[in-house]
Design a protein around this motif. Structure first.
Motif, PDB file in Angstrom:
ATOM      1  N   UNK A 141      11.753   0.964   0.527  1.00 19.83           N
ATOM      2  CA  UNK A 141      10.954  -0.158   1.004  1.00 19.83           C
ATOM      3  C   UNK A 141      11.693  -1.454   0.678  1.00 19.83           C
ATOM      4  N   UNK A 142      11.798  -2.338   1.668  1.00 18.72           N
ATOM      5  CA  UNK A 142      12.449  -3.635   1.495  1.00 18.72           C
ATOM      6  C   UNK A 142      11.465  -4.731   1.866  1.00 18.72           C
ATOM      7  N   UNK A 143      11.197  -5.632   0.919  1.00 13.94           N
ATOM      8  CA  UNK A 143      10.252  -6.731   1.158  1.00 13.94           C
ATOM      9  C   UNK A 143      11.024  -8.042   1.315  1.00 13.94           C
ATOM     10  N   UNK A 144      11.337  -8.414   2.551  1.00 11.35           N
ATOM     11  CA  UNK A 144      12.080  -9.631   2.881  1.00 11.35           C
ATOM     12  C   UNK A 144      13.265  -9.850   1.929  1.00 11.35           C
ATOM     13  N   UNK A 145      14.171  -8.881   1.834  1.00 10.30           N
ATOM     14  CA  UNK A 145      15.212  -8.946   0.803  1.00 10.30           C
ATOM     15  C   UNK A 145      16.270 -10.011   1.036  1.00 10.30           C
ATOM     16  N   UNK A 146      16.391 -10.531   2.252  1.00  9.47           N
ATOM     17  CA  UNK A 146      17.465 -11.481   2.547  1.00  9.47           C
ATOM     18  C   UNK A 146      16.990 -12.916   2.671  1.00  9.47           C
ATOM     19  N   UNK A 147      15.699 -13.161   2.469  1.00 14.77           N
ATOM     20  CA  UNK A 147      15.155 -14.489   2.749  1.00 14.77           C
ATOM     21  C   UNK A 147      15.660 -15.560   1.796  1.00 14.77           C
ATOM     22  N   UNK A 148      16.145 -15.168   0.608  1.00 13.87           N
ATOM     23  CA  UNK A 148      16.648 -16.162  -0.355  1.00 13.87           C
ATOM     24  C   UNK A 148      18.130 -16.471  -0.178  1.00 13.87           C
ATOM     25  N   UNK A 149      18.786 -15.832   0.800  1.00 11.20           N
ATOM     26  CA  UNK A 149      20.215 -16.021   1.002  1.00 11.20           C
ATOM     27  C   UNK A 149      20.477 -17.060   2.083  1.00 11.20           C
ATOM     28  N   UNK A 150      21.639 -17.702   2.017  1.00  7.75           N
ATOM     29  CA  UNK A 150      21.989 -18.643   3.078  1.00  7.75           C
ATOM     30  C   UNK A 150      22.387 -17.872   4.335  1.00  7.75           C
ATOM     31  N   UNK A 175       0.839  -1.202   0.000  1.00  8.13           N
ATOM     32  CA  UNK A 175       0.000   0.000   0.000  1.00  8.13           C
ATOM     33  C   UNK A 175       0.872   1.249   0.000  1.00  8.13           C
ATOM     34  N   UNK A 176       1.948   1.243   0.791  1.00 12.84           N
ATOM     35  CA  UNK A 176       2.876   2.388   0.800  1.00 12.84           C
ATOM     36  C   UNK A 176       3.480   2.571  -0.589  1.00 12.84           C
ATOM     37  N   UNK A 177       3.835   1.456  -1.234  1.00 14.57           N
ATOM     38  CA  UNK A 177       4.476   1.509  -2.547  1.00 14.57           C
ATOM     39  C   UNK A 177       3.514   1.906  -3.655  1.00 14.57           C
ATOM     40  N   UNK A 178       2.220   1.748  -3.427  1.00 11.65           N
ATOM     41  CA  UNK A 178       1.241   2.027  -4.472  1.00 11.65           C
ATOM     42  C   UNK A 178       0.894   0.812  -5.302  1.00 11.65           C
ATOM     43  N   UNK A 179       1.305  -0.364  -4.850  1.00 13.94           N
ATOM     44  CA  UNK A 179       0.990  -1.600  -5.554  1.00 13.94           C
ATOM     45  C   UNK A 179      -0.362  -2.163  -5.122  1.00 13.94           C
ATOM     46  N   UNK A 180      -0.925  -1.596  -4.070  1.00 14.05           N
ATOM     47  CA  UNK A 180      -2.273  -1.957  -3.614  1.00 14.05           C
ATOM     48  C   UNK A 180      -2.912  -0.708  -3.038  1.00 14.05           C
ATOM     49  N   UNK A 181      -4.228  -0.635  -3.114  1.00 16.33           N
ATOM     50  CA  UNK A 181      -4.956   0.518  -2.591  1.00 16.33           C
ATOM     51  C   UNK A 181      -5.605   0.163  -1.260  1.00 16.33           C
ATOM     52  N   UNK A 182      -5.545   1.045  -0.264  1.00 15.73           N
ATOM     53  CA  UNK A 182      -6.209   0.756   1.007  1.00 15.73           C
ATOM     54  C   UNK A 182      -7.720   0.918   0.900  1.00 15.73           C
TER      55      UNK A 182
END
Length: 361
Positions: free
Chosen positions: A156-165, A48-55
């Motif tokens: 804005x960071x959306x779980x940016x490290x979850x794909x790393x070991x 919503x902050x990014x504008x990818x969804x509307x509240x």
């Protein structure tokens, strides 16, 4: 005026309400982490902050202007995704500078910005490579560089490290911390990883079922949890939660009947006969020695696990279990009773009905 202000944000999908009135005011340069388990609403709020969804209701402001209804490209926000989202056919340099290219920034200015961003991220030697030639950590640096080069008001960071070991996650946490301290950028960061939250944030918003359970500094969240949920969610191993009742002379543990002192901070908040939940961090427990000050309880040790830097012991206290984090060379024998001690100030008391702390405001 706050750098980012989230005012009473609601989000509904038909009859299902996924965000139930979120209010957060973020000052310039703050690093806010939205922390919670899957489905709590943290990624929805970020979108919503990014504008990818509307509240469904509420307002979001950057500085003095509302960004509701604005296209994502007009919000002066940059987003780093979990999946990196790099263009595979472009070089690292062009991936970083592509947003500037789309904004018709001149070639010399664009090249200068890309070089400076690559220097900050220590990837100058990778500028001519394609994403397929990079490691996971290098790809994440490029994705961060693509956001940094735009110099937006909010990242804005959306779980940016979850794909790393595990090793790369630790390295990238340090890198993000270094960049934030250097650039003083305003960041909203989504994760379910409490270690990321505790190490990166200036403030943490612990979310649950579309609401904020607690908003505060990492120290507040860890040392003064406002609810049983926060107490159990933040901490590894999580806080021990025990059933007890208030007695005339202190606290009486359910099932074991052991007596504990009532912490000074809670003495005006409870009366004799009241049932409570007691919380104590595993690291607050230590193996008791004769003559050692503090409250003592005796528990039968069931499992002993050496993690390297600490010894994690699971023990049974009556019919309730406790976990203790002890020095690695502590001598414990599974199957035997051992005495543990702790300071009364380490105890937290919660209302078993509402789940909220009984610490007076």
């Amino acid at each position: 005026m706050s750098a980012l202000e989230i005012r009473n944000i609601h989000k509904r999908y038909g009859e299902v309400e996924t965000l139930k009135g979120i209010d957060i005011a973020l000052e310039s340069g703050e690093f806010l982490v939205l922390l919670g388990s899957s489905g709590c609403g943290k990624s929805t709020l970020l979108n919503i902050i990014a504008g990818l969804a509307e509240p469904s209701g509420g307002d979001i402001r950057i500085g003095e202007r509302s960004i509701m209804g604005l296209h994502p490209k007009d919000r002066d926000i940059a987003m780093v995704f979990q999946s990196y989202a790099l263009y595979p056919n472009m070089s690292v340099a062009r991936n970083i500078g592509f947003g500037l290219e789309m904004r018709k920034v001149s070639v010399p200015e664009r090249e200068k910005a890309v070089r400076e961003t690559a220097r900050l991220l220590q990837i100058e030697n990778l500028l001519d490579r394609k994403p397929s030639q990079l490691s996971g950590g290098q790809r994440q640096r490029v994705a961060i560089g693509r956001a940094l080069v735009r110099n937006p008001q909010v990242f804005l960071f959306d779980e940016p490290l979850s794909n790393l070991d595990a090793k790369l996650r630790m390295e990238m946490r340090t890198e993000l911390k270094r960049l934030h301290q250097m650039l003083k950028t305003t960041i909203v960061y989504v994760t379910h990883d409490q270690i990321e939250a505790m190490t990166l944030a200036t403030r943490i918003a612990v979310m649950r079922d579309g609401r904020i359970e607690q908003l505060g500094t990492p120290e507040d969240i860890y040392d003064r949890p406002a609810t049983l949920y926060v107490a159990g969610f933040v901490g590894s191993p999580p806080m021990n939660i025990l059933d007890a009742a208030v007695a005339d002379d202190g606290l009486r543990l359910a099932s074991s009947g052991e007596s504990l002192p009532l912490p000074v901070d809670f003495r005006n908040a409870v009366t004799a006969g009241r049932r409570v939940k007691i919380g104590i961090r595993p690291e607050a427990l230590r193996l008791a020695n004769m003559g050692m000050p503090g409250t003592r309880v005796t528990a039968r040790v069931e499992v002993v696990e050496l993690t390297g830097p600490e010894l994690v012991a699971t023990a049974k206290l009556g019919e309730q279990r406790i976990t203790a984090c002890l020095p690695p060379r502590t001598r414990l024998v599974a199957g035997l009773e051992h005495a543990f001690s702790f300071d009364e100030a380490a105890l937290h008391l919660f209302d078993p009905e509402t789940g909220r702390t009984l610490l007076p405001a």
